[in-house]
Design a protein around this motif. Structure first.
Motif, mmCIF file in Angstrom:
data_model
loop_
_atom_site.group_PDB
_atom_site.id
_atom_site.type_symbol
_atom_site.label_atom_id
_atom_site.label_comp_id
_atom_site.label_asym_id
_atom_site.label_seq_id
_atom_site.Cartn_x
_atom_site.Cartn_y
_atom_site.Cartn_z
ATOM 1 N N VAL A 165 0.582 -1.340 -0.020
ATOM 2 C CA VAL A 165 -0.219 0.073 -0.062
ATOM 3 C C VAL A 165 0.797 1.115 -0.032
ATOM 4 O O VAL A 165 0.483 2.094 -0.822
ATOM 5 N N GLY A 166 1.808 1.256 0.967
ATOM 6 C CA GLY A 166 2.720 2.374 0.746
ATOM 7 C C GLY A 166 3.478 2.512 -0.357
ATOM 8 O O GLY A 166 3.656 3.621 -1.065
ATOM 9 N N THR A 196 2.523 1.771 -3.500
ATOM 10 C CA THR A 196 1.225 2.234 -4.303
ATOM 11 C C THR A 196 1.179 3.716 -4.145
ATOM 12 O O THR A 196 0.927 4.425 -5.055
ATOM 13 N N TYR A 197 1.243 4.311 -2.854
ATOM 14 C CA TYR A 197 0.734 5.409 -2.503
ATOM 15 C C TYR A 197 1.806 6.359 -3.017
ATOM 16 O O TYR A 197 1.831 7.583 -3.756
ATOM 17 N N SER A 211 1.866 6.676 -6.797
ATOM 18 C CA SER A 211 0.648 7.401 -7.282
ATOM 19 C C SER A 211 1.118 9.001 -7.209
ATOM 20 O O SER A 211 0.834 9.878 -7.953
ATOM 21 N N GLN A 212 1.796 9.326 -5.975
ATOM 22 C CA GLN A 212 2.057 10.502 -5.640
ATOM 23 C C GLN A 212 2.931 11.126 -6.605
ATOM 24 O O GLN A 212 2.939 12.439 -7.007
ATOM 25 N N THR A 223 0.414 -2.087 -9.163
ATOM 26 C CA THR A 223 0.920 -0.638 -8.512
ATOM 27 C C THR A 223 1.004 0.515 -9.786
ATOM 28 O O THR A 223 0.620 1.616 -9.450
ATOM 29 N N THR A 259 -4.604 7.346 -11.022
ATOM 30 C CA THR A 259 -4.420 8.372 -10.090
ATOM 31 C C THR A 259 -4.026 9.591 -10.840
ATOM 32 O O THR A 259 -4.555 10.715 -10.971
#
Length: 608
Positions: free
Chosen positions: A3-4, A6-7, A10-11, A99, A106
């Protein structure tokens, strides 16, 4: 951990997307296109919200279906959509498909189009406030899920379309579907009238509620009357659909970034005995073997057929004779960047002394051979089927004029106004995306639609005035356009071939970009915007509101009025309205053209 990652991915991709967008805003031409599109989108979004405020649910659900259809179909006509961040750029990074897909999704949400669609979807919130507090609360997740489905549907459609274009049968199928959709936007009224007897709006609304674009509205409606099972089913349906489309898109991205593309052994070697025959054989094989060439050819012919066959649904045969000419107009616009499509392969022509003339004539011969026989056959068969004896001199006069005019314009345009595109061997997994100059490419296509249509003017006028003598005028004008424009293109290619190759290889130079910027700086923003609107929308009053109804009146085909304003008025107002519309359209083109021409002259005068 996943999850980290992927975040973080995306960022990063969102920041890259926004940086690229800020860079795009520095280009005045792209800024103008973005501003024009954003303004039109905001107006349409405001109209959607206004419909919701009125409480007209049938119109609202159809409007939402149109929004989703625009997301699906729009990228297919705009070079594959916005692919600032191509998946191929990240294929070497240690990212899982999920991912990377989440990051690209996003980033795709960080754009002008999603924001405008979000404004339109706020109509669900407006509707919810009219029903109940619960409906308003349900509208919020419905808006988010609906927007997510819009974007995912667009990405998935482009990915599927790209896969189809990798094989010949898929390219043909995609061209036919694409042509039908585009023709439906202009002639779909006939199918609607034919298959919907009385309650057009109600029947369309019922179908739109069943479609995924209406599930958000169904959830809000159900919440307003306390039907919580339907609310749950509608929202769950949107969520499941989003997940399915996301998984499918991710799988296609894996295929796109990992599939190997190997060369194939030629099935038959060239056996030409001279440079002219060799060049002609090479061009014919480009149309039959390059999938994008073939896709465009099938698209043009299919569009002409669909555009003129759809009115048969209501028993009107008046459009049948014009299928061939319509296909030629579309073919000329689709082939307006032949040398730009070649890219750096142009050096093989330039390195051969005296090859400019044979190469230009070979491209013209290939165009005539690819589109001449099918459009002639279509014209003869459909004109005979229509049973209109008055149409024969018109279409047989227009057809050779358009064929010769298009064959001349495609080479002249592709030499004088070539647009750099991605080389064939460097095309990404999305064949629709041909480089960073999509707006310029689309501008050339729209201009060519007008120019090719205008080449039929003398022949059409002669046919209307002198009947069969128009055929001779059409043949003469077609041959003249083919010869003269081809000669201009050959001379230009012979004299400025190295500059053209440099343009196709490196793009526009800093000096050219500075001159272009200087021309734009000469104009106030309001005047530049007005000129762009005039050039972009001048075709609407000129062709569908002036030329087409004039032809219908002269050929006594006034039964189907469609959206032609003059045909809805009393007979004494037909010609005044047609003339007024023609003057309006020509005035818009004149104003837009003179605005930029005068600015260019001022820049040239100041530089000297």
């Amino acid at each position: 951990m996943a999850v980290g990652l992927t975040y973080a991915t995306s960022q990063t991709l969102v920041r890259m997307r926004l940086a690229a967008f800020r860079h795009a805003l520095k280009d005045q031409n792209r800024l103008s296109w973005i501003g024009t599109g954003a303004f039109a989108g905001v107006v349409l979004a405001g109209g959607t919200i206004w419909v919701a405020a009125k409480g007209d649910l049938d119109v609202l659900v159809v409007a939402l279906a149109v929004w989703m259809l625009g997301w699906i179909v729009g990228p297919m006509f705009a070079g594959g959509g916005d692919e600032t961040l191509k998946p191929e750029y990240f294929s070497m990074l240690p990212l899982t498909p999920r991912t990377l897909s989440a990051g690209l999704l996003t980033a795709a949400l960080a754009g002008v189009a999603p924001i405008i669609s979000l404004l339109a979807l706020l109509s669900l919130v407006v509707l919810g406030t009219q029903l109940s507090v619960a409906a308003t609360l349900i509208a919020l997740p419905a808006v988010v899920l609906q927007l997510l489905c819009f974007v995912l549907a667009s990405r998935l459609a482009v990915a599927v379309y790209g896969v189809l274009l990798q094989v010949r049968s898929g390219a043909v199928l995609a061209a036919i579907v694409n042509a039908f959709i585009l023709a439906f936007t202009a002639q779909g009224w006939a199918l609607i009238v034919a298959f919907v007897s009385t309650d057009v709006q109600g029947t369309m609304a019922s179908g739109a509620r069943v479609a995924p674009s209406g599930w958000g509205l169904v959830a809000v409606e159900a919440a307003g009357r306390g039907d919580w099972l339907r609310v749950l089913l509608a929202l769950a349906g949107l969520a499941v659909l989003a997940v399915v489309m996301f998984v499918g898109w991710s799988a296609l991205l894996v295929r796109r970034t990992t599939a190997s593309r190997t060369g194939r052994k030629p099935r038959r070697l060239l056996t030409a005995t001279g440079p002219r025959d060799a060049a002609a054989a090479k061009e014919i094989r480009s149309w039959t073997r390059d999938l994008l060439y073939g896709h465009r050819a099938v698209f043009a012919i299919s569009y002409g057929l669909f555009f003129c066959l759809m009115p048969l649904a209501i028993g009107w045969k008046g459009m049948l004779p014009w299928a061939g000419p319509a296909a030629l107009v579309m073919a000329g616009s689709m082939a307006s960047n032949l040398y730009g499509s070649d890219g750096t392969a142009l050096w093989t022509t330039l390195m051969t002394p005296g090859s400019a003339g044979p190469d230009v004539r070979a491209r013209q011969r290939a165009f005539l051979l690819v589109f001449g026989p099918p459009t002639l056959l279509i014209t003869l068969l459909l004109t005979w089927w229509s049973g209109s004896s008055s149409a024969w001199p018109l279409v047989l006069s227009v057809l050779p004029a358009l064929l010769g005019g298009a064959a001349g314009l495609v080479v002249a345009c592709s030499v004088f106004a070539a647009v750099p595109t991605t080389d064939a061997h460097k095309r990404s997994g999305n064949p629709l995306n041909s480089g960073e100059n999509e707006s310029e490419t689309m501008g050339i296509v729209w201009v060519m639609l007008i120019l090719v249509s205008l080449t039929a003017g003398p022949a059409l006028g002669a046919a209307l005035a002198w009947s069969w003598w128009g055929v001779a005028v059409g043949v003469a004008s077609g041959v003249l356009a083919w010869w003269y424009l081809g000669r201009l293109a050959a001379v230009r290619l012979d004299q400025r071939g190295p500059e053209l190759l440099t343009l196709l290889r490196h793009g526009r130079s800093t000096t050219e970009q500075a001159k272009k910027a200087a021309v734009l700086d000469q104009l106030p923003r309001w005047r530049r915007t007005l000129a762009n609107y005039c050039l972009g929308f001048g075709a609407i009053p000129l062709f569908p509101q002036a030329v087409v109804p004039a032809v219908f009146i002269l050929t006594n085909n006034t039964d189907t009025k469609s959206w032609f304003l003059a045909l809805h008025l009393e007979p004494q107002w037909h010609w005044p309205v047609i003339i007024a519309m023609a003057v309006l359209g020509l005035s818009m083109y004149t104003y837009g053209g003179l605005t930029y021409l005068n600015a260019k002259k001022k820049v040239a005068a100041s530089s000297t």
